[in-house]
Design a protein around this motif. Structure first.
Motif, mmCIF file in Angstrom:
data_model
loop_
_atom_site.group_PDB
_atom_site.id
_atom_site.type_symbol
_atom_site.label_atom_id
_atom_site.label_comp_id
_atom_site.label_asym_id
_atom_site.label_seq_id
_atom_site.Cartn_x
_atom_site.Cartn_y
_atom_site.Cartn_z
ATOM 1 N N TYR A 108 0.860 -1.179 0.000
ATOM 2 C CA TYR A 108 0.000 0.000 0.000
ATOM 3 C C TYR A 108 0.898 1.231 0.000
ATOM 4 C CZ TYR A 108 -3.429 3.470 1.414
ATOM 5 O OH TYR A 108 -4.227 4.589 1.464
ATOM 6 N N TYR A 114 -5.895 0.996 -3.706
ATOM 7 C CA TYR A 114 -5.650 -0.430 -3.891
ATOM 8 C C TYR A 114 -4.195 -0.771 -3.549
ATOM 9 C CZ TYR A 114 -9.606 0.810 -6.846
ATOM 10 O OH TYR A 114 -10.783 1.345 -7.321
ATOM 11 N N ASP A 115 -4.027 -2.026 -3.152
ATOM 12 C CA ASP A 115 -2.669 -2.541 -3.006
ATOM 13 C C ASP A 115 -2.047 -2.664 -4.400
ATOM 14 O OD1 ASP A 115 -2.990 -2.695 -0.308
ATOM 15 O OD2 ASP A 115 -3.542 -4.825 -0.310
ATOM 16 N N SER A 210 6.033 4.579 -0.475
ATOM 17 C CA SER A 210 5.535 3.300 0.011
ATOM 18 C C SER A 210 5.739 3.186 1.516
ATOM 19 C CB SER A 210 6.268 2.143 -0.677
ATOM 20 O OG SER A 210 6.015 2.144 -2.066
#
Length: 242
Positions: A108, A114-115, A210
């Protein structure tokens, strides 16, 4: 024995014929002796060595397809490669290789809802020295030196629209060196199979967006491949084994 017989004949001719015949015989005798010696030499040397000075250079060229499995940051990663290469004397390959990879990261990054997974590609110069090239099974040490790029894509990209602009904004370039070791199986003059392992050394990434940033794509991969081409064209068909 033939040489001695020829000498006796010559001696009798000299003693029985006239002076003119002696002269003619004296002229013909060296020819007779030369023929006799040549015949004698051929009879006593039944075995002789044949050779030629042509270089036994073997050329080859092929198109190869590979598939490998490995891990990036302990996550499943799949690699597919395509290469084209010239083979020198069945002992050294030089060519170009391109590899596409997909890594199931499920990270994520705080950008989308969304991942995301990691995708990318790299390619460059392919070098591969080969040992035991005259055997059915060879040992080789391939190495790739090149560069590539990577980016993120939605985990369920098939259910969502692909945002090309976002992908390009977050893509990163990297340099890579990938040595390995392969076992090569010579099926025929036109087909070769390979199986082996590789290790990737890539430059560092800068992914501050990230929550679990990927630093590089270093890691092992193992897989198989097939090569289709001509591996021994230009053979010296006249070379004889001594």
């Amino acid at each position: 024995m033939q040489l001695f017989t020829a000498f006796v004949v010559y001696y009798n001719i000299i003693n029985q014929k006239s002076n003119s015949m002696k002269l003619n015989t004296a002229i013909l005798l060296p020819l007779l002796l030369g023929f006799t010696i040549t015949t004698f030499a051929q009879d006593t040397s039944g075995d002789y060595v044949e050779f030629n000075d042509r270089k036994n250079v073997v050329h080859g060229v092929y198109l190869g397809l590979t598939t490998h499995y490995g891990e990036i940051e302990d996550k499943d990663t799949f690699f597919t490669g395509l290469k084209v290469a010239y083979v020198a004397n069945q002992q050294f390959e030089i060519g170009f290789v391109g590899t596409f990879f997909y890594s199931d990261q499920n990270v994520y990054r705080g950008i989308s809802m969304y991942d995301e997974d990691l995708i990318g590609a790299y390619g460059g110069l392919h070098l591969e020295p080969i040992l035991f090239s005259k055997h059915r099974v060879n040992l080789s040490f391939p190495v790739l030196i090149g560069a590539g790029g990577m980016g993120y894509i939605d985990d369920n990209y098939s259910d969502h629209d692909f945002d090309e602009d976002e992908f390009e904004d977050n893509a990163q370039a990297f340099f890579i060196v990938e040595p390995g070791i392969n076992a090569l199986f010579n099926i025929s003059r036109y087909l070769q199979l390979e199986a082996g392992i590789k290790y990737r050394f890539s430059s560092k990434f800068n992914d501050a967006k990230s929550f679990a940033p990927i630093k590089d794509i270093n890691g092992f991969s193992a897989g198989i491949g097939v090569k289709v081409g001509i591996f021994n064209m230009g053979r010296n068909r006249y070379k004889k084994n001594i």
